[in-house]
Design an enzyme around this catalytic site. Structure first.
Site, PDB file in Angstrom:
ATOM      1  CD  GLU A  39      -3.094  -6.105   2.590  1.00  0.00           C
ATOM      2  OE1 GLU A  39      -2.077  -5.425   2.472  1.00  0.00           O
ATOM      3  OE2 GLU A  39      -3.547  -6.471   3.699  1.00  0.00           O
ATOM      4  CG  ASP A  48      -1.196  -7.366  -1.558  1.00  0.00           C
ATOM      5  OD1 ASP A  48      -1.301  -6.148  -1.772  1.00  0.00           O
ATOM      6  OD2 ASP A  48      -1.046  -7.846  -0.429  1.00  0.00           O
ATOM      7  CG  ASN A 107      -8.413  -0.970   5.980  1.00  0.00           C
ATOM      8  OD1 ASN A 107      -9.614  -1.075   5.726  1.00  0.00           O
ATOM      9  ND2 ASN A 107      -7.655  -2.020   6.275  1.00  0.00           N
ATOM     10  CG  ASP A 117     -13.603  -5.844   7.882  1.00  0.00           C
ATOM     11  OD1 ASP A 117     -12.389  -5.978   7.587  1.00  0.00           O
ATOM     12  OD2 ASP A 117     -14.022  -5.783   9.044  1.00  0.00           O
TER      13      ASP A 117
END
Length: 496
Positions: free
Chosen positions: A410, A366, A374, A383
């Site tokens: 993620e 992770d 983000n 992305d």
């Protein structure tokens, strides 16, 4: 009508010519892929062969370091050498030489009265180099049995660090001859093993006189082939002048190259033979079209139109099927396997583990503080971050049985069949390190290094096939992931 018939004739010729040319290009591309895939497969086999020898040499050196170099002259050590040789079919013999090149121990059955290898290239190399790694030399003839073998050697040092001799593992050239003979190839197709210094260790179908010949002029050792680990291209062989489609693969651990070459002229002959009937039938059809003229013109035009429509429909369906298959198994953003592919491969891996009794490992990963990333840089940058992380993770493993997948959001996962807990932990640590060392800026992370990092959790089991085993397996790996996060992130944890 005359003009129409001429145009029809020209169209038939052009269409069939283009179809034949396209079929030839497809045949060439197919053989290029075959050559590259075969070279990579054989490179993996050969690397395993030399790795086994490397491990055996390390075992011999370990015994000598523990018991002293004088232990090499004992019958017990000779028996150990013979047992080591018996385990590996590729070995001609295992021998130990002192600092003067005199043989003090060997697994062979015949030992000449006066025997010194001080003049051998590999002996001189170790005497002048302190490198502790194995050294692979050019093919030589055995002085005791006259057999061809590839010397794989390692240096011996005394307690003061001075040169004390070498350990030699003689790898039989006949081992590769026998193994490569299993592959069905044309009379002029090539299959060989080469040192990176351009000298031949073995090359099928050439006689033994070609062994140790150098391929300095070959495009294989020129840019861009020289810089790549594997690839394919077409060139004229410097050995016999035959134009071949070559595939090559370089070893990651040893200075060796596997080369596969398909005779291009033979492929052309086979292609012509396979398409000769189609060419003749098309010429007959063309003659009928011209002879019948107006009578069959309408039917021919209808048939051609229907055939073109059918071809286009078939191509469209093929494209759609490929697209659907790709969407079903591949994550569109990272190019890794998607969740559906992951679930299917995990079930298969557990079933394989249950049948074989071999362990299977799972790594769940992770990205740390990805929501902050983000929020700070935006979803487009997020992305791009996911895509780069996926690319780095895809390079962490190299076995074709391993699977790197995007688990969701993620989260990423790696399935490692036939991998024990210690090796899985190493791979997880390598993944954490690879992402950290990539240095992707993450100003919103709570970690002090201010770069993108990941946390990972490992779990290893031997499957027994009980209900819900896949879910429990994922949950245990996921629990280790959260343990890694709890302990400060940017690390990997493994189940005890």
């Amino acid at each position: 009508m005359t003009a129409f018939l001429l145009l029809t004739t020209l169209a038939v010729i052009v269409i069939n010519g283009w179809s034949l040319w396209d079929a030839w290009q497809h045949r060439l591309k197919e053989k290029e892929d075959d050559a590259r895939n075969l070279s990579v497969s054989l490179a993996r086999q050969a690397e395993d062969t030399f790795l086994q020898v490397d491990i055996s040499l390390g075992e011999v050196v370990r015994h000598l370091r523990q018991n002293g170099l004088e232990y090499a002259a004992t019958p017990a050590f000779t028996r150990q050498l013979q047992e080591q040789q018996a385990k590996l079919t590729q070995l001609h013999s295992l021998s130990v030489f002192d600092a003067d090149g005199n043989r003090v121990a060997t697994s062979g059955r015949y030992i000449p009265a006066k025997f010194s290898n001080a003049d051998r290239e590999y002996f001189i190399w170790h005497r002048t180099h302190t490198d502790a790694n194995v050294h692979i030399s050019h093919v030589i003839y055995s002085r005791s049995t006259a057999d061809l073998f590839i010397p794989v050697t390692v240096r011996l040092d005394d307690s003061a660090g001075n040169f004390a001799g070498i350990v030699l593992a003689a790898v039989k050239v006949d081992y590769f001859k026998h193994f490569y003979s299993y592959y069905t190839l044309g009379e002029r197709d090539e299959l060989g093993l080469i040192l990176t210094d351009t000298s031949i260790l073995y090359m099928r179908p050439f006689p033994d006189t070609f062994i140790d010949r150098r391929l300095t002029a070959s495009p294989l050792f020129k840019t861009p082939q020289k810089a790549s680990n594997s690839g394919n291209d077409t060139w004229r062989s410097s050995l016999d002048g035959v134009n071949r489609i070559f595939g090559h693969a370089r070893f990651g651990r040893y200075p060796l190259i596997v080369l596969v070459g398909y005779d291009r002229d033979r492929l052309r002959s086979e292609w012509l033979s396979a398409n000769l009937t189609a060419v003749v039938l098309n010429l007959v059809l063309l003659a009928v079209i011209i002879g019948m003229g107006l009578i069959v013109l309408r039917q021919v035009r209808t048939s051609v139109r229907n055939q073109l429509e059918l071809t286009q429909t078939k191509d469209e369906l093929t494209t759609i099927n490929r697209t659907l298959q790709s969407l079903a198994l591949v994550d569109g953003l990272t190019g890794l396997a998607n969740r559906r592919h992951f679930d299917a491969l995990l079930d298969q891996g557990l079933e394989r583990s249950r049948k074989s009794g071999e362990p299977i490992s799972l790594i769940m990963m992770d990205i740390d503080f990805f929501k902050h990333y983000n929020d700070t840089y935006g979803h487009v940058a997020g992305d791009m971050c996911l895509k780069k992380v996926g690319g780095l993770l895809s390079n962490v493993t190299h076995r074709h049985t391993d699977l790197v997948a995007r688990y969701g959001g993620e989260e990423f996962a790696i399935i490692l069949p036939f991998t024990n807990a210690a090796d899985a932990k190493k791979i997880a640590d390598g993944a954490v390190r690879a992402i950290r060392e990539a240095g992707m800026v993450h100003g919103a992370t709570a970690l002090p290094n201010k770069v993108v990092t990941i946390s990972a959790g490992c779990c290893t089991i031997i499957a027994d096939g009980h209900e819900g085993e896949a879910t429990q397996f994922r949950e245990r790996a996921d629990a280790m992931l959260y343990e890694a996060k709890h302990r400060g992130r940017n690390r990997a944890m493994a189940a005890g």
